[in-house]
Design a protein around this motif. Structure first.
Motif, mmCIF file in Angstrom:
data_model
loop_
_atom_site.group_PDB
_atom_site.id
_atom_site.type_symbol
_atom_site.label_atom_id
_atom_site.label_comp_id
_atom_site.label_asym_id
_atom_site.label_seq_id
_atom_site.Cartn_x
_atom_site.Cartn_y
_atom_site.Cartn_z
ATOM 1 N N GLY A 15 2.663 -4.365 42.854
ATOM 2 C CA GLY A 15 1.922 -4.981 43.947
ATOM 3 C C GLY A 15 2.812 -5.406 45.099
ATOM 4 O O GLY A 15 3.899 -4.870 45.308
ATOM 5 N N ARG A 16 2.331 -6.411 45.826
ATOM 6 C CA ARG A 16 3.055 -6.989 46.961
ATOM 7 C C ARG A 16 2.864 -8.492 46.916
ATOM 8 O O ARG A 16 1.799 -8.971 46.539
ATOM 9 N N ALA A 17 3.890 -9.244 47.325
ATOM 10 C CA ALA A 17 3.784 -10.702 47.307
ATOM 11 C C ALA A 17 4.637 -11.308 48.405
ATOM 12 O O ALA A 17 5.667 -10.749 48.786
ATOM 13 N N LEU A 18 4.192 -12.450 48.892
ATOM 14 C CA LEU A 18 4.947 -13.254 49.835
ATOM 15 C C LEU A 18 5.643 -14.334 49.020
ATOM 16 O O LEU A 18 4.982 -15.150 48.360
ATOM 17 N N LEU A 23 7.679 -9.028 49.331
ATOM 18 C CA LEU A 23 8.369 -8.237 48.313
ATOM 19 C C LEU A 23 7.493 -7.074 47.881
ATOM 20 O O LEU A 23 6.266 -7.181 47.848
ATOM 21 N N HIS A 24 8.163 -5.974 47.512
ATOM 22 C CA HIS A 24 7.518 -4.777 46.974
ATOM 23 C C HIS A 24 8.127 -4.492 45.603
ATOM 24 O O HIS A 24 9.170 -5.068 45.256
ATOM 25 N N PRO A 25 7.526 -3.616 44.798
ATOM 26 C CA PRO A 25 8.055 -3.348 43.463
ATOM 27 C C PRO A 25 9.565 -3.039 43.488
ATOM 28 O O PRO A 25 10.039 -2.241 44.300
ATOM 29 N N GLY A 26 10.283 -3.744 42.627
ATOM 30 C CA GLY A 26 11.731 -3.581 42.521
ATOM 31 C C GLY A 26 12.518 -4.555 43.372
ATOM 32 O O GLY A 26 13.726 -4.699 43.184
ATOM 33 N N HIS A 65 8.231 -24.090 48.194
ATOM 34 C CA HIS A 65 8.264 -22.631 48.195
ATOM 35 C C HIS A 65 6.881 -22.062 47.881
ATOM 36 O O HIS A 65 5.994 -22.794 47.464
ATOM 37 N N VAL A 66 6.753 -20.757 48.102
ATOM 38 C CA VAL A 66 5.460 -20.098 47.912
ATOM 39 C C VAL A 66 5.614 -18.829 47.078
ATOM 40 O O VAL A 66 6.676 -18.200 47.060
ATOM 41 N N PHE A 67 4.549 -18.488 46.371
ATOM 42 C CA PHE A 67 4.373 -17.173 45.759
ATOM 43 C C PHE A 67 2.912 -16.832 45.978
ATOM 44 O O PHE A 67 2.042 -17.408 45.340
ATOM 45 N N VAL A 89 8.453 -11.200 37.576
ATOM 46 C CA VAL A 89 9.219 -11.929 36.571
ATOM 47 C C VAL A 89 9.918 -13.076 37.299
ATOM 48 O O VAL A 89 10.551 -12.857 38.332
ATOM 49 N N LEU A 90 9.786 -14.288 36.758
ATOM 50 C CA LEU A 90 10.418 -15.473 37.333
ATOM 51 C C LEU A 90 11.461 -15.985 36.345
ATOM 52 O O LEU A 90 11.150 -16.209 35.168
ATOM 53 N N VAL A 91 12.689 -16.176 36.829
ATOM 54 C CA VAL A 91 13.763 -16.737 36.016
ATOM 55 C C VAL A 91 14.272 -17.986 36.721
ATOM 56 O O VAL A 91 14.570 -17.946 37.922
ATOM 57 N N LEU A 92 14.344 -19.096 36.008
ATOM 58 C CA LEU A 92 14.890 -20.330 36.540
ATOM 59 C C LEU A 92 16.333 -20.475 36.083
ATOM 60 O O LEU A 92 16.619 -20.414 34.885
ATOM 61 N N GLU A 93 17.232 -20.667 37.036
ATOM 62 C CA GLU A 93 18.653 -20.836 36.740
ATOM 63 C C GLU A 93 19.001 -22.298 36.957
ATOM 64 O O GLU A 93 18.872 -22.828 38.066
ATOM 65 N N HIS A 94 19.427 -22.960 35.896
ATOM 66 C CA HIS A 94 19.822 -24.369 35.979
ATOM 67 C C HIS A 94 21.329 -24.436 36.142
ATOM 68 O O HIS A 94 22.069 -23.920 35.310
#
Length: 58
Positions: free
Chosen positions: A13-16, A26-29, A40-42, A52-57
């Motif tokens: 898909g596509r996302a802001l 964003l586009h695939p990849g 922030h926004v998604f 996929v969302l990854v949180l880095e602490h």
């Protein structure tokens, strides 16, 4: 939480995504990383958008 970095990898898909007022489409990849302790926004821009969302602490 202070010091957290969010990483988003768009699968389909596509996302802001990103820091509010500076978000990018964003586009695939595509990948983006931004401070998770700022506003922030998604926003999915089409049905079936997945990421996929990854949180880095630090």
């Amino acid at each position: 939480m202070p010091g957290v970095v969010e990483h988003v990898l768009l699968s389909t898909g596509r996302a802001l995504v990103g820091v509010a007022g500076e978000a990018v489409e964003l586009h695939p990849g595509d990948h983006i990383a931004y401070p998770g302790d700022l506003p922030h926004v998604f926003e999915a821009l089409e049905p079936g958008t997945r990421a996929v969302l990854v949180l880095e602490h630090a």
